[in-house]
Design an enzyme around this catalytic site. Structure first.
Site, PDB file in Angstrom:
ATOM      1  N   CYS A  92       4.357   0.031  -8.032  1.00 26.17           N
ATOM      2  CA  CYS A  92       5.159  -0.907  -7.445  1.00 26.17           C
ATOM      3  C   CYS A  92       6.547  -0.955  -8.456  1.00 26.17           C
ATOM      4  O   CYS A  92       6.249  -1.263  -9.650  1.00 26.17           O
ATOM      5  CB  CYS A  92       4.099  -2.097  -7.848  1.00 26.17           C
ATOM      6  SG  CYS A  92       4.903  -3.675  -7.246  1.00 26.17           S
ATOM      7  N   CYS A  94      -3.977  -0.726  -2.988  1.00 26.59           N
ATOM      8  CA  CYS A  94      -4.225   0.601  -3.321  1.00 26.59           C
ATOM      9  C   CYS A  94      -3.571   1.038  -4.775  1.00 26.59           C
ATOM     10  O   CYS A  94      -2.822   0.455  -5.108  1.00 26.59           O
ATOM     11  CB  CYS A  94      -3.847   1.642  -2.332  1.00 26.59           C
ATOM     12  SG  CYS A  94      -2.186   2.059  -2.129  1.00 26.59           S
ATOM     13  N   CYS A 135       0.785  -1.248  -0.105  1.00 27.91           N
ATOM     14  CA  CYS A 135       0.040  -0.180  -0.019  1.00 27.91           C
ATOM     15  C   CYS A 135       1.051   1.311   0.041  1.00 27.91           C
ATOM     16  O   CYS A 135       2.124   1.073   0.033  1.00 27.91           O
ATOM     17  CB  CYS A 135      -1.096   0.041   1.080  1.00 27.91           C
ATOM     18  SG  CYS A 135      -2.408   0.884   0.947  1.00 27.91           S
TER      19      CYS A 135
END
Length: 141
Positions: free
Chosen positions: A88, A81, A9
């Site tokens: 990422c 999220c 997240c």
């Protein structure tokens, strides 16, 4: 051998912390579970509170930066999220990357009944998805 899962997240303060606690609670014998954030802060006390309401104590968990895991390999990296999904990093080694988006509960410091109700709603959504994954040992998009 346990399935290794990293839950990401942004702040690693609420959604990913709850997901980590839930997956660990239901699948501790099957999974090695971690959570981290792209910009970690601290574990939200309201997340701790609403998790205790369902019998899960996440008060000993801490927010971690995803860099702590850059040299590890995971079977699954699950973003919870949209911001974490978009940022990422490619260096995370994962057999499979999944996105299970959940709403972000309010970040107020004061806990009104309305804020707690939203935390519980988000907790219940996360609980349903991660409990099912733990019980079936199946992670799907």
């Amino acid at each position: 051998m346990k399935t290794k899962v990293l839950i990401l997240c942004t702040g690693n303060s609420c959604r990913s912390q709850m997901a980590e606690g839930i997956l660990r609670h239901y699948g501790n014998e099957k999974f090695e579970v971690f959570s981290a954030g792209t910009r970690p802060s601290t574990v939200n006390p309201l997340a701790v509170q609403v998790m205790k309401e369902i019998g899960m104590d996440i008060s000993n968990q801490r927010s971690k930066h995803l860099d702590e895991f850059k040299n590890q390999t995971f079977d699954y990296v699950i973003t919870v999220c949209d911001n974490a999904r978009e940022s990422c990093p490619v260096y995370l080694k994962a057999g499979k990357k999944l996105h299970w988006g959940f709403p972000d509960p309010p970040h107020e410091k004061e806990s009104s009944e309305e804020v707690l109700r939203e935390f519980r709603r988000v907790r219940d959504l996360i609980h349903e998805k991660f409990k099912q994954a733990a019980q079936t040992a199946k992670f799907e998009g």
